[in-house]
Every structure is written in structure tokens, then in C-alpha cells.
Write an enzyme that holds these catalytic residues in place. Structure first.
Site, PDB file in Angstrom:
ATOM      1  N   ASP A 274       0.671  -1.354  -0.051  1.00  0.00           N
ATOM      2  CA  ASP A 274      -0.095   0.009   0.047  1.00  0.00           C
ATOM      3  C   ASP A 274       0.754   1.138   0.131  1.00  0.00           C
ATOM      4  O   ASP A 274       1.395   1.618   1.171  1.00  0.00           O
ATOM      5  CB  ASP A 274      -0.852   0.080   1.314  1.00  0.00           C
ATOM      6  CG  ASP A 274      -1.836   1.008   1.224  1.00  0.00           C
ATOM      7  OD1 ASP A 274      -2.404   1.450   0.294  1.00  0.00           O
ATOM      8  OD2 ASP A 274      -1.991   1.748   2.458  1.00  0.00           O
TER       9      ASP A 274
ATOM     10  N   GLU B 252      -1.155  -1.201  -5.088  1.00  0.00           N
ATOM     11  CA  GLU B 252      -2.152  -0.416  -4.993  1.00  0.00           C
ATOM     12  C   GLU B 252      -1.999   0.514  -6.146  1.00  0.00           C
ATOM     13  O   GLU B 252      -1.273   1.375  -6.310  1.00  0.00           O
ATOM     14  CB  GLU B 252      -2.838   0.645  -3.734  1.00  0.00           C
ATOM     15  CG  GLU B 252      -4.004   1.127  -4.105  1.00  0.00           C
ATOM     16  CD  GLU B 252      -4.451   1.951  -2.740  1.00  0.00           C
ATOM     17  OE1 GLU B 252      -4.268   3.158  -3.036  1.00  0.00           O
ATOM     18  OE2 GLU B 252      -4.805   1.139  -1.833  1.00  0.00           O
TER      19      GLU B 252
ATOM     20  N   ASP C  18      -2.975   1.261   7.057  1.00  0.00           N
ATOM     21  CA  ASP C  18      -1.933   0.992   5.861  1.00  0.00           C
ATOM     22  C   ASP C  18      -1.609  -0.680   5.817  1.00  0.00           C
ATOM     23  O   ASP C  18      -1.377  -1.275   4.724  1.00  0.00           O
ATOM     24  CB  ASP C  18      -0.658   1.726   5.922  1.00  0.00           C
ATOM     25  CG  ASP C  18      -1.057   3.086   6.264  1.00  0.00           C
ATOM     26  OD1 ASP C  18      -0.999   4.099   5.381  1.00  0.00           O
ATOM     27  OD2 ASP C  18      -1.224   3.714   7.365  1.00  0.00           O
TER      28      ASP C  18
END
Length: 200
Positions: free
Chosen positions: A12, A73, A146
């Protein structure tokens, strides 16, 4: 013979906090937590040093846990241009390091990840954390968000067909070839069961 498993590193991306999570996912979609962490960089440092800190953290995870694939991501438009720039830079670092280590990489949007893990593309952070904890049989919700997002990325990638198609089989690792073979067998079994129920 042991059941094939796919080891996925989810990332992430973020300049201040970069979530990293490694999971082993079996053919039956069951998953096991291998590693989770958040790599942090000091906002007071120059940008190049901050990126170097993030890169060192990702590199250490790649070398210690040797994933079969990396899921990052996908960067999307945000109102905060400064924030999206840092995310894009970190995403680029993650993809570059995957390539340098010879590990295939893929990107997924936040909506894809939420839909894969919770069944709802507009799920909130708490819903994602709760489902990740349930899937990985964790005693507590992964913190901070996160970290949960990185694990959710890894699960999403595996569940959406983590190994490349057979046409690319020559470039696959042994674990990825086993995973792809198992996925093909599983798909044939599902089709056969559907045909039996339908009387075909």
C-alpha cells in the site's frame, strides 16, 4: 504432495507510511499471514532520502520473504495533489524493486481490493480491517490501516487469479506453475459440478 500456495507481497504505497504485507494463499483460498509491517519515512527529510528509506524497507521484505508476485495499489486521482505525488513515487519504487528482483507485479484499484475482500467496493477502512483479520484468523485487527490495506491487496491479487496464464508458463516460478495448474483443475471441477447440477 503439499498443496500449492502462492506467496504474495501486497504494498500500500505511501511516502509517510507504506504498508507491506505478505500472505501465503492456498488453492482453496485459505490464507496465512507471513509478515506485515509499515515502513515509515520522516516528513522532515528531503524527498530523495524519504524514497531511499521506503526502498530499503521494501527491498528487505523482498529478500527475506521471496514472494512469487507483488501486488501494488494502483494510483488514482485525488484532490490532494501533493499526496498523490508521494503515492505515485512510492508506487514506482515498489514496481521497480519487484522488477529488479525478477518478481512479477500487478496493480489493483482500491475499489477492486475492497470488493474482493469484503464483497463491497465502497467498504470503509474498518470493514476491510475486520475481513482481513477474519480471513487470516488474527486475534486483533491489523493496525494501522496501511498494514490492513497491504494484506487486503495481497489477498485480492491471489483471489482474482494470482498466477499468469499458461501461455506465460515458461517464465513462472515453480510455485506459480503449481498454482496455475491447481487453478485450471479447480475451474474444470467447478464447471463439471455446474454441468451435473444443470443436467448437461
Amino acid at each position: 504432495m503439499a498443496s500449492p500456495r502462492l506467496r504474495v507481497l501486497g504494498i500500500d504505497p505511501g511516502l509517510t507510511r507504506c504498508g507491506v504485507g505478505v500472505v501465503d494463499v492456498a488453492r482453496d483460498r485459505s490464507a496465512r499471514l507471513v509478515h506485515v509491517d509499515v515502513i515509515r519515512s520522516d516528513p522532515g527529510l528531503p524527498i530523495e532520502r524519504r524514497l531511499a528509506v521506503i526502498a530499503a524497507g521494501i527491498r528487505a521484505v523482498l529478500e527475506e520473504h521471496t514472494p512469487d508476485v507483488v501486488a501494488v495499489e494502483r494510483v488514482f486521482a485525488q484532490h490532494n495533489r501533493h499526496s498523490v505525488m508521494g503515492t505515485a513515487q512510492t508506487s514506482g519504487i515498489a514496481l521497480l524493486l519487484a522488477a529488479e528482483h525478477g518478481v512479477p507485479a500487478a496493480t489493483h484499484t482500491p475499489t477492486e481490493v475492497k470488493a474482493a475482500v469484503t464483497g463491497y467496493g465502497s467498504a470503509d477502512k474498518l470493514q476491510v480491517q475486520t475481513m482481513v483479520a477474519r480471513v487470516l484468523r488474527l486475534d486483533a485487527l491489523p493496525q494501522p490501516a496501511d498494514a490492513a490495506d497491504a494484506l487486503a491487496l495481497a489477498l485480492c491479487h491471489a483471489w482474482r487469479g494470482g498466477a499468469p496464464e499458461a501461455s506465460q508458463a515458461t517464465s513462472l516460478t515453480p510455485a506459480q506453475r503449481a498454482w496455475a495448474d491447481a487453478e485450471r483443475v479447480s475451474r474444470r471441477e467447478r464447471v463439471a459440478r455446474t454441468n451435473v447440477r444443470s443436467g448437461v
